[in-house]
Design a protein around this motif. Sequence first.
Motif, PDB file in Angstrom:
ATOM      1  N   UNK A 291       0.735  -1.222  -0.047  1.00 15.54           N
ATOM      2  CA  UNK A 291       0.077  -0.101   0.108  1.00 15.54           C
ATOM      3  C   UNK A 291       0.738   1.235  -0.112  1.00 15.54           C
ATOM      4  N   UNK A 292       1.942   1.321   0.464  1.00 17.46           N
ATOM      5  CA  UNK A 292       2.778   2.444   0.453  1.00 17.46           C
ATOM      6  C   UNK A 292       2.331   3.315   2.044  1.00 17.46           C
ATOM      7  N   UNK A 293       1.652   2.792   2.578  1.00 14.17           N
ATOM      8  CA  UNK A 293       1.116   3.545   3.752  1.00 14.17           C
ATOM      9  C   UNK A 293       2.302   3.412   4.744  1.00 14.17           C
ATOM     10  N   UNK A 294       2.227   4.570   5.943  1.00 11.64           N
ATOM     11  CA  UNK A 294       3.163   4.571   6.989  1.00 11.64           C
ATOM     12  C   UNK A 294       2.289   4.714   8.050  1.00 11.64           C
ATOM     13  N   UNK A 295       2.908   4.029   9.251  1.00 16.35           N
ATOM     14  CA  UNK A 295       2.306   4.379  10.589  1.00 16.35           C
ATOM     15  C   UNK A 295       3.063   5.679  11.270  1.00 16.35           C
ATOM     16  N   UNK A 296       2.248   6.430  11.880  1.00 16.22           N
ATOM     17  CA  UNK A 296       2.879   7.551  12.659  1.00 16.22           C
ATOM     18  C   UNK A 296       3.306   7.156  14.111  1.00 16.22           C
ATOM     19  N   UNK A 297       4.042   8.214  14.652  1.00 20.68           N
ATOM     20  CA  UNK A 297       4.681   7.937  15.925  1.00 20.68           C
ATOM     21  C   UNK A 297       3.352   7.398  16.943  1.00 20.68           C
ATOM     22  N   UNK A 298       2.245   8.354  16.848  1.00 17.97           N
ATOM     23  CA  UNK A 298       1.183   8.142  17.891  1.00 17.97           C
ATOM     24  C   UNK A 298       0.525   6.882  17.627  1.00 17.97           C
ATOM     25  N   UNK A 299       0.580   6.659  16.299  1.00 18.40           N
ATOM     26  CA  UNK A 299      -0.122   5.264  16.155  1.00 18.40           C
ATOM     27  C   UNK A 299       0.684   4.001  16.692  1.00 18.40           C
ATOM     28  N   UNK A 300       2.137   4.180  16.449  1.00 15.01           N
ATOM     29  CA  UNK A 300       2.901   3.009  16.913  1.00 15.01           C
ATOM     30  C   UNK A 300       3.030   2.953  18.549  1.00 15.01           C
ATOM     31  N   UNK A 301       2.849   4.103  19.038  1.00  8.01           N
ATOM     32  CA  UNK A 301       2.727   4.259  20.578  1.00  8.01           C
ATOM     33  C   UNK A 301       1.507   3.295  20.909  1.00  8.01           C
ATOM     34  N   UNK A 302       0.502   3.552  20.144  1.00  5.08           N
ATOM     35  CA  UNK A 302      -0.956   3.156  20.614  1.00  5.08           C
ATOM     36  C   UNK A 302      -0.695   1.452  20.541  1.00  5.08           C
ATOM     37  N   UNK A 303      -0.139   1.016  19.544  1.00  9.07           N
ATOM     38  CA  UNK A 303      -0.149  -0.572  19.211  1.00  9.07           C
ATOM     39  C   UNK A 303       1.180  -1.040  20.145  1.00  9.07           C
ATOM     40  N   UNK A 304       2.080  -0.425  20.512  1.00 11.72           N
ATOM     41  CA  UNK A 304       3.310  -0.856  21.119  1.00 11.72           C
ATOM     42  C   UNK A 304       2.854  -1.018  22.533  1.00 11.72           C
ATOM     43  N   UNK A 305       1.708  -0.349  23.333  1.00 12.12           N
ATOM     44  CA  UNK A 305       1.081  -0.564  24.352  1.00 12.12           C
ATOM     45  C   UNK A 305       0.378  -1.872  24.627  1.00 12.12           C
ATOM     46  N   UNK A 306      -0.126  -2.024  23.285  1.00 12.62           N
ATOM     47  CA  UNK A 306      -0.719  -3.658  23.598  1.00 12.62           C
ATOM     48  C   UNK A 306      -0.021  -4.572  23.397  1.00 12.62           C
ATOM     49  N   UNK A 307       1.132  -4.307  22.680  1.00 10.81           N
ATOM     50  CA  UNK A 307       2.037  -5.516  22.523  1.00 10.81           C
ATOM     51  C   UNK A 307       2.829  -5.881  24.116  1.00 10.81           C
ATOM     52  N   UNK A 308       3.082  -4.445  24.744  1.00 11.79           N
ATOM     53  CA  UNK A 308       3.865  -4.663  25.952  1.00 11.79           C
ATOM     54  C   UNK A 308       2.734  -5.419  26.781  1.00 11.79           C
ATOM     55  N   UNK A 309       1.670  -4.965  26.818  1.00 12.72           N
ATOM     56  CA  UNK A 309       0.508  -5.475  27.621  1.00 12.72           C
ATOM     57  C   UNK A 309       0.567  -7.131  27.595  1.00 12.72           C
ATOM     58  N   UNK A 310       0.527  -7.502  26.336  1.00 19.34           N
ATOM     59  CA  UNK A 310       0.162  -9.034  26.123  1.00 19.34           C
ATOM     60  C   UNK A 310       1.620  -9.580  25.825  1.00 19.34           C
ATOM     61  N   UNK A 311       2.768  -9.060  25.791  1.00 18.86           N
ATOM     62  CA  UNK A 311       3.981  -9.585  25.828  1.00 18.86           C
ATOM     63  C   UNK A 311       4.156 -10.357  24.578  1.00 18.86           C
ATOM     64  N   UNK A 312       3.923  -9.746  23.352  1.00 14.91           N
ATOM     65  CA  UNK A 312       4.043 -10.285  22.080  1.00 14.91           C
ATOM     66  C   UNK A 312       5.063  -9.712  21.330  1.00 14.91           C
ATOM     67  N   UNK A 313       5.822 -10.271  20.647  1.00 13.69           N
ATOM     68  CA  UNK A 313       6.773  -9.710  19.740  1.00 13.69           C
ATOM     69  C   UNK A 313       6.558  -8.902  18.608  1.00 13.69           C
ATOM     70  N   UNK A 314       7.160  -7.772  18.203  1.00  9.94           N
ATOM     71  CA  UNK A 314       6.740  -7.250  16.903  1.00  9.94           C
ATOM     72  C   UNK A 314       7.983  -7.414  15.812  1.00  9.94           C
TER      73      UNK A 314
END
Length: 393
Positions: free
Chosen positions: A176-199
């Motif tokens: 698609x050529x789209x990019x995640x912005x910093x704020x979007x990555x922060x929100x996704x990152x919190x969930x990954x930390x919460x559930x201890x999943x690798x990125x």
Amino acid sequence: MELANRVQTLTPSSTLAITAKAKELKQAGHDVIGLGAGEPDFNTPEYILEAASKAMYDGFTKYTPAGGTPGLKQSIANKMEKDHELRYDLDQIIVTTGAKHALYTLFQVLLNKDDEVIIPAPYWVSYPEQVKLAEGKPVFVNAKEENEFKITPEQLENAITDKTKAVILNSPSNPTGVMYEKEELEALGKICLKHHIFIVSDEIYEKLIYTGTEHFSIAQLSEELKEQTIIINGVSKSHSMTGWRIGYAVGNKQIIKAMTNLASHSTSNPTSISQIAAEAAYNGGNSEIEAMRKAFSERLEKLYQWLTEIPGIKCVKPKGAFYLFPNVKEAVQKNGFDSVDDWVTALLEEEKVALVPGSGFGASDNVRLSYAISLDQLEEASVRIKRFVENHQ
């Protein structure tokens, strides 16, 4: 003869039939314009070629360490610190035979049978197949077009189960050529930390951005996210070095060590000369790379304008990579075709323009077009597509 179960699960590439037909037409003398290329149409910069040539004549033609030469690893470490302020030791880096090999090896060492990997759709065609080869289970999350093909935190949260091992983020994205912005990555990152999943952060297109902003890696957000993130990258797209086959993974020492051990029993090591070339790429100047980026930016602006003027075609404007991923559902329906795949096949047969149907990327209403060809060819392709759509109204 009965083949192994692991290869019988693989889904044949939806692009193979259209690619084979395009080659057949070219060999018959037809003027085919191919918009399926996944590589820059520029040659590798001269200073990189010179470094590789010198390496050959200097006798650097033997085995190297399985995980890559110390010189190239150091160049990668320097690059990560310079570009992202991320510090990695050399034992946190593995050099691989292309970024695809880095991903394959990662899933082999990370996944056990039936472990789940969340894959936002549209996705690069090899992600689900590599997960399946590691006996894992791809879990697709539909990134909606109205959200610029990016998954939301809620979607990620809802997709996680007790079997989830990792999520793949590809920014800028293929197809698609789209990019995640910093704020979007922060929100996704919190969930990954919460559930201890690798990125698994696939950043292969990081240097090909056209919005005036810098690429941001999710690993930059915190030490905790850095530890849970494996960055995949390489020189193929950034330095027009697809054929040199040099990629790498950066991250957790245990994972990198396991990947290196596996590589020692599969590929032995990446090509010695290519590693010298990649080291030169990261230690050299950026003028040729910037020239390539500017050329892609110009092509994007033109092709986006030409395509979105065609009735029945709409498109999310990409911010990086070198692809457009327009939705052609309305045009397909008005043109009387049953599917996008049929429409793409007819376009090739009638107008000799080869597109990649979106079904192979998990988006059956779309097509992928690469603008890694000349501006003249892109203009001619747009003329032919418009004519095809109008002739079938």
